[in-house]
Design a protein around this motif. Structure first.
Motif, PDB file in Angstrom:
ATOM      1  N   ARG A  11      12.473 101.905   0.995  1.00 44.09           N
ATOM      2  CA  ARG A  11      13.599 102.109   1.896  1.00 44.09           C
ATOM      3  C   ARG A  11      14.739 101.194   1.462  1.00 44.09           C
ATOM      4  O   ARG A  11      14.547 100.263   0.672  1.00 44.09           O
ATOM      5  N   PRO A  12      15.971 101.430   1.961  1.00 44.10           N
ATOM      6  CA  PRO A  12      17.104 100.588   1.565  1.00 44.10           C
ATOM      7  C   PRO A  12      16.805  99.099   1.725  1.00 44.10           C
ATOM      8  O   PRO A  12      16.300  98.657   2.757  1.00 44.10           O
ATOM      9  N   GLY A  13      17.073  98.337   0.669  1.00 46.66           N
ATOM     10  CA  GLY A  13      16.875  96.902   0.684  1.00 46.66           C
ATOM     11  C   GLY A  13      15.475  96.445   0.350  1.00 46.66           C
ATOM     12  O   GLY A  13      15.247  95.247   0.131  1.00 46.66           O
ATOM     13  N   GLU A  14      14.512  97.360   0.293  1.00 49.05           N
ATOM     14  CA  GLU A  14      13.138  96.965  -0.021  1.00 49.05           C
ATOM     15  C   GLU A  14      12.951  96.785  -1.526  1.00 49.05           C
ATOM     16  O   GLU A  14      13.685  97.355  -2.336  1.00 49.05           O
ATOM     17  N   ALA A  15      11.925  95.990  -1.876  1.00 49.07           N
ATOM     18  CA  ALA A  15      11.682  95.641  -3.271  1.00 49.07           C
ATOM     19  C   ALA A  15      10.244  95.960  -3.657  1.00 49.07           C
ATOM     20  O   ALA A  15       9.365  96.131  -2.803  1.00 49.07           O
ATOM     21  N   ALA A  16      10.023  96.014  -4.964  1.00 52.21           N
ATOM     22  CA  ALA A  16       8.687  96.261  -5.494  1.00 52.21           C
ATOM     23  C   ALA A  16       8.467  95.444  -6.756  1.00 52.21           C
ATOM     24  O   ALA A  16       9.419  95.125  -7.488  1.00 52.21           O
ATOM     25  N   LEU A  17       7.212  95.098  -6.974  1.00 50.14           N
ATOM     26  CA  LEU A  17       6.773  94.540  -8.241  1.00 50.14           C
ATOM     27  C   LEU A  17       6.263  95.696  -9.101  1.00 50.14           C
ATOM     28  O   LEU A  17       5.534  96.559  -8.609  1.00 50.14           O
ATOM     29  N   VAL A  18       6.631  95.703 -10.375  1.00 53.31           N
ATOM     30  CA  VAL A  18       6.157  96.738 -11.300  1.00 53.31           C
ATOM     31  C   VAL A  18       5.508  96.028 -12.475  1.00 53.31           C
ATOM     32  O   VAL A  18       6.127  95.178 -13.125  1.00 53.31           O
ATOM     33  N   PHE A  19       4.246  96.391 -12.761  1.00 50.25           N
ATOM     34  CA  PHE A  19       3.456  95.655 -13.743  1.00 50.25           C
ATOM     35  C   PHE A  19       3.211  96.458 -15.009  1.00 50.25           C
ATOM     36  O   PHE A  19       3.169  97.684 -15.011  1.00 50.25           O
ATOM     37  N   SER A  20       2.996  95.686 -16.085  1.00 47.49           N
ATOM     38  CA  SER A  20       2.600  96.241 -17.369  1.00 47.49           C
ATOM     39  C   SER A  20       1.768  95.189 -18.084  1.00 47.49           C
ATOM     40  O   SER A  20       1.986  93.985 -17.896  1.00 47.49           O
ATOM     41  N   ALA A  21       0.822  95.625 -18.891  1.00 50.55           N
ATOM     42  CA  ALA A  21       0.011  94.690 -19.672  1.00 50.55           C
ATOM     43  C   ALA A  21      -0.508  95.388 -20.901  1.00 50.55           C
ATOM     44  O   ALA A  21      -0.699  96.608 -20.909  1.00 50.55           O
ATOM     45  N   GLY A  22      -0.749  94.612 -21.958  1.00 53.26           N
ATOM     46  CA  GLY A  22      -1.246  95.233 -23.166  1.00 53.26           C
ATOM     47  C   GLY A  22      -1.826  94.250 -24.156  1.00 53.26           C
ATOM     48  O   GLY A  22      -1.745  93.026 -23.977  1.00 53.26           O
ATOM     49  N   ALA A  23      -2.395  94.802 -25.204  1.00 59.25           N
ATOM     50  CA  ALA A  23      -3.086  94.027 -26.226  1.00 59.25           C
ATOM     51  C   ALA A  23      -2.188  92.950 -26.791  1.00 59.25           C
ATOM     52  O   ALA A  23      -0.973  93.105 -26.896  1.00 59.25           O
ATOM     53  N   GLY A  24      -2.847  91.858 -27.108  1.00 62.99           N
ATOM     54  CA  GLY A  24      -2.126  90.717 -27.663  1.00 62.99           C
ATOM     55  C   GLY A  24      -2.623  89.363 -27.167  1.00 62.99           C
ATOM     56  O   GLY A  24      -2.812  88.488 -27.961  1.00 62.99           O
ATOM     57  N   PHE A  25      -2.796  89.148 -25.885  1.00 57.37           N
ATOM     58  CA  PHE A  25      -2.419  90.016 -24.761  1.00 57.37           C
ATOM     59  C   PHE A  25      -1.069  89.594 -24.201  1.00 57.37           C
ATOM     60  O   PHE A  25      -0.676  88.439 -24.341  1.00 57.37           O
ATOM     61  N   THR A  26      -0.386  90.521 -23.516  1.00 52.12           N
ATOM     62  CA  THR A  26       0.886  90.232 -22.875  1.00 52.12           C
ATOM     63  C   THR A  26       0.942  90.940 -21.535  1.00 52.12           C
ATOM     64  O   THR A  26       0.492  92.078 -21.415  1.00 52.12           O
ATOM     65  N   TRP A  27       1.488  90.256 -20.538  1.00 53.37           N
ATOM     66  CA  TRP A  27       1.639  90.798 -19.190  1.00 53.37           C
ATOM     67  C   TRP A  27       3.099  90.674 -18.763  1.00 53.37           C
ATOM     68  O   TRP A  27       3.752  89.674 -19.048  1.00 53.37           O
ATOM     69  N   SER A  28       3.629  91.681 -18.076  1.00 51.67           N
ATOM     70  CA  SER A  28       4.998  91.641 -17.553  1.00 51.67           C
ATOM     71  C   SER A  28       5.036  92.051 -16.097  1.00 51.67           C
ATOM     72  O   SER A  28       4.220  92.878 -15.648  1.00 51.67           O
ATOM     73  N   CYS A  29       5.981  91.478 -15.369  1.00 51.08           N
ATOM     74  CA  CYS A  29       6.240  91.853 -13.983  1.00 51.08           C
ATOM     75  C   CYS A  29       7.740  92.004 -13.780  1.00 51.08           C
ATOM     76  O   CYS A  29       8.516  91.089 -14.093  1.00 51.08           O
ATOM     77  N   LEU A  30       8.153  93.172 -13.301  1.00 50.36           N
ATOM     78  CA  LEU A  30       9.541  93.421 -12.943  1.00 50.36           C
ATOM     79  C   LEU A  30       9.674  93.403 -11.438  1.00 50.36           C
ATOM     80  O   LEU A  30       8.798  93.924 -10.727  1.00 50.36           O
ATOM     81  N   VAL A  31      10.737  92.826 -10.937  1.00 53.56           N
ATOM     82  CA  VAL A  31      11.085  92.929  -9.518  1.00 53.56           C
ATOM     83  C   VAL A  31      12.324  93.813  -9.411  1.00 53.56           C
ATOM     84  O   VAL A  31      13.365  93.500 -10.006  1.00 53.56           O
ATOM     85  N   VAL A  32      12.173  94.922  -8.715  1.00 47.50           N
ATOM     86  CA  VAL A  32      13.285  95.843  -8.529  1.00 47.50           C
ATOM     87  C   VAL A  32      13.534  96.042  -7.037  1.00 47.50           C
ATOM     88  O   VAL A  32      12.611  95.915  -6.222  1.00 47.50           O
ATOM     89  N   GLN A  33      14.758  96.348  -6.702  1.00 53.33           N
ATOM     90  CA  GLN A  33      15.126  96.491  -5.295  1.00 53.33           C
ATOM     91  C   GLN A  33      15.961  97.751  -5.094  1.00 53.33           C
ATOM     92  O   GLN A  33      16.837  98.072  -5.936  1.00 53.33           O
ATOM     93  N   ALA A  34      15.690  98.467  -4.023  1.00 54.09           N
ATOM     94  CA  ALA A  34      16.476  99.645  -3.684  1.00 54.09           C
ATOM     95  C   ALA A  34      17.824  99.227  -3.112  1.00 54.09           C
ATOM     96  O   ALA A  34      17.937  98.170  -2.476  1.00 54.09           O
ATOM     97  N   PRO A  35      18.862 100.013  -3.323  1.00 56.33           N
ATOM     98  CA  PRO A  35      20.178  99.670  -2.763  1.00 56.33           C
ATOM     99  C   PRO A  35      20.125  99.606  -1.256  1.00 56.33           C
ATOM    100  O   PRO A  35      19.289 100.252  -0.601  1.00 56.33           O
ATOM    101  N   ASP A  36      21.020  98.824  -0.668  1.00 56.19           N
ATOM    102  CA  ASP A  36      21.015  98.620   0.789  1.00 56.19           C
ATOM    103  C   ASP A  36      21.350  99.878   1.557  1.00 56.19           C
ATOM    104  O   ASP A  36      21.010  99.997   2.728  1.00 56.19           O
ATOM    105  N   CYS A  37      22.028 100.796   0.948  1.00 57.49           N
ATOM    106  CA  CYS A  37      22.375 102.020   1.652  1.00 57.49           C
ATOM    107  C   CYS A  37      22.460 103.187   0.675  1.00 57.49           C
ATOM    108  O   CYS A  37      22.460 102.990  -0.522  1.00 57.49           O
TER     109      CYS A  37
END
Length: 350
Positions: A324-350
Motif C-alpha cells: 500500500r502507499p508508503g509501505e516497504a519491502a525487503l527483497v532478497f537474493s543469494a548465490g554461489a560464491g557465496f553472496t547475499w543481497s537485500c534491497l529495501v524498496v518503498q511504494a510511493p505515498d500516493c
C-alpha cells in the motif's frame, strides 16, 4: 548502500515463456525422487523452447520500457546479468540486449556473479548513476538492468543439477532512474550485499581447473562439488555463514533506509526462489527473528531464475500490488560464491 540521491524504479518486468516443465515428468524420468519433489515444492516451472536466454531479457526490457512510457534511446546504462550459457561461446550478451532494444547511446555492461548477479547489477548500476554528474541539465539518468537464463539439456538438468533448487527459465528487467520521479512504481531506499568467499569451493569441489566447459562431466553437476565440500567441511560452516549474512544484510539495509526491524511501514520480505525445504530451514526462521515483515514466496510458480530472483521479486511486488502507499519491502537474493543481497524498496505515498 544508501543512494546519495533518490533512485526510482520506474518499472520492473518478469517475462516467462509459455511452456512448462513438470515435476511429475522429472520424477517419472528418474531425475527426482518423490521425496525430493515434495521438498522442492514446485509443481512446474517455466521452460523456454524457441526463446534464447538473452532474448528473454530483451522481452522483459521492452515490457519495462512500455510500462514506464520510456524510450530505449534515453538509456545511459544497459547492464545484463546471467548465470548459464547465453548461446555463443565468446560474445557479449549485454551488447546484444542494447542493440535489440535500440539503446545505442547506452553503455552495455555484463555481470557474472552467478545467482546473485541481478542484485549485483542493480547495486552497481545505482552506484554508477548516482556518481555520474554529467547530466547537469536537470534531466533523468536512466539505467536498465536485465537478466536472462535458459537452463537446457544436455548441459544442464534443471531438476537434478543442484540440491534444493529447481531452475526456471525467464527474463527480467528493472528500469532505474535518478532522481526518482513521482510516477515511479517503487523507490529504492537501500541495497546491501555481503560475501563469504570461504565458501567458493562449494561449486568447485576437488575438480582441477579445466581448459574448456564441461570437461569433467557432460552436464553441470553442482551436487558433485557440494558433496566434496560437505565431506571436507560439514554443514556448519555454511549454516553459520548463511545466518550471519542474512542477519547482517537485513540490519544494514534497514539502517541505510532509516527503518527499524519492527517498523510498521515494513510490510513484506520477498524470499529468494529456492526450494520449499531450503527456505523453511535456512531462511524463514532467521527472518522471523529479524523482522516483523510477512514473507512472500513468489517462487512456487517459477523456480529459481538464476540471476533474476531479485528483479522478479520486484516485478511481482508491483504486479500483485502487495504494498500500500508508503509501505516497504525487503527483497532478497543469494548465490554461489557465496553472496547475499537485500534491497529495501518503498511504494510511493500516493
Amino acid at each position: 548502500m544508501k543512494p546519495v540521491e533518490p533512485v526510482g524504479i520506474a518499472a520492473a518486468a518478469l517475462w516467462l515463456p509459455e511452456s512448462r516443465a513438470t515435476v511429475s515428468d522429472a520424477v517419472a524420468d528418474g531425475r527426482l525422487r518423490t521425496r525430493q519433489a515434495k521438498d522442492l515444492g514446485h509443481p512446474d516451472v517455466p521452460s523456454a523452447q524457441a526463446e534464447t536466454a538473452p532474448g528473454l531479457a530483451v522481452s522483459a526490457a521492452r515490457e519495462a520500457l512500455r510500462a514506464a512510457g520510456a524510450e530505449a534511446k534515453d538509456l545511459d546504462l544497459c547492464v545484463h546479468a546471467w548465470m548459464y550459457y547465453q548461446g555463443h561461446d565468446l560474445w557479449s550478451p549485454p551488447h546484444y540486449v542494447a542493440q535489440e532494444l535500440g539503446a545505442h547511446q547506452a553503455m552495455p555492461v555484463g555481470i557474472q556473479q552467478v545467482c546473485n548477479g541481478g542484485a549485483a547489477a542493480v547495486e552497481l548500476t545505482v552506484a554508477r548513476m548516482t556518481a555520474d554528474a554529467s547530466h547537469s541539465d536537470g534531466g533523468y539518468r536512466w539505467g536498465m538492468v536485465t537478466t536472462g537464463d535458459r537452463f537446457t539439456e544436455p548441459g544442464f538438468d534443471r531438476w537434478a543439477s543442484d540440491y534444493g533448487v529447481v531452475y526456471g527459465d525467464a527474463g527480467t528487467a528493472v528500469l532505474l532512474r535518478t532522481p526518482a520521479a513521482p510516477t515511479d512504481v517503487l523507490t529504492l531506499r537501500s541495497i546491501v550485499t555481503m560475501a563469504a568467499p570461504e565458501l567458493e569451493s562449494m561449486h568447485r569441489g576437488a575438480d582441477p581447473f579445466a581448459a574448456a566447459a564441461r570437461t569433467h562431466r557432460p552436464r553441470v553437476d553442482m551436487r558433485a562439488t557440494k558433496r566434496v565440500y560437505l565431506h571436507e567441511h560439514g554443514h556448519e560452516q555454511f549454516v553459520r555463514a548463511n545466518e550471519r549474512a542474512i542477519r547482517t544484510i537485513v540490519a544494514e539495509a534497514l539502517h541505510d533506509a532509516g527503518m527499524e526491524p519492527r517498523d510498521p511501514r515494513l510490510r513484506h520480505a520477498v524470499l529468494p526462489r529456492f526450494g520449499l525445504k531450503t527456505l523453511q530451514e535456512f531462511w524463514l526462521p532467521i527472518l522471523a527473528d529479524c523482522v516483523s515483515a510477512e514473507p512472500l514466496d513468489y517462487g512456487r510458480a517459477t523456480g529459481h531464475l538464476g540471476a533474476g530472483d531479485a528483479a522478479a521479486g520486484l516485478a511481482d511486488l508491483v504486479r500483485s500490488r502487495a504494498l500500500r502507499p508508503g509501505e516497504a519491502a525487503l527483497v532478497f537474493s543469494a548465490g554461489a560464491g557465496f553472496t547475499w543481497s537485500c534491497l529495501v524498496v518503498q511504494a510511493p505515498d500516493c
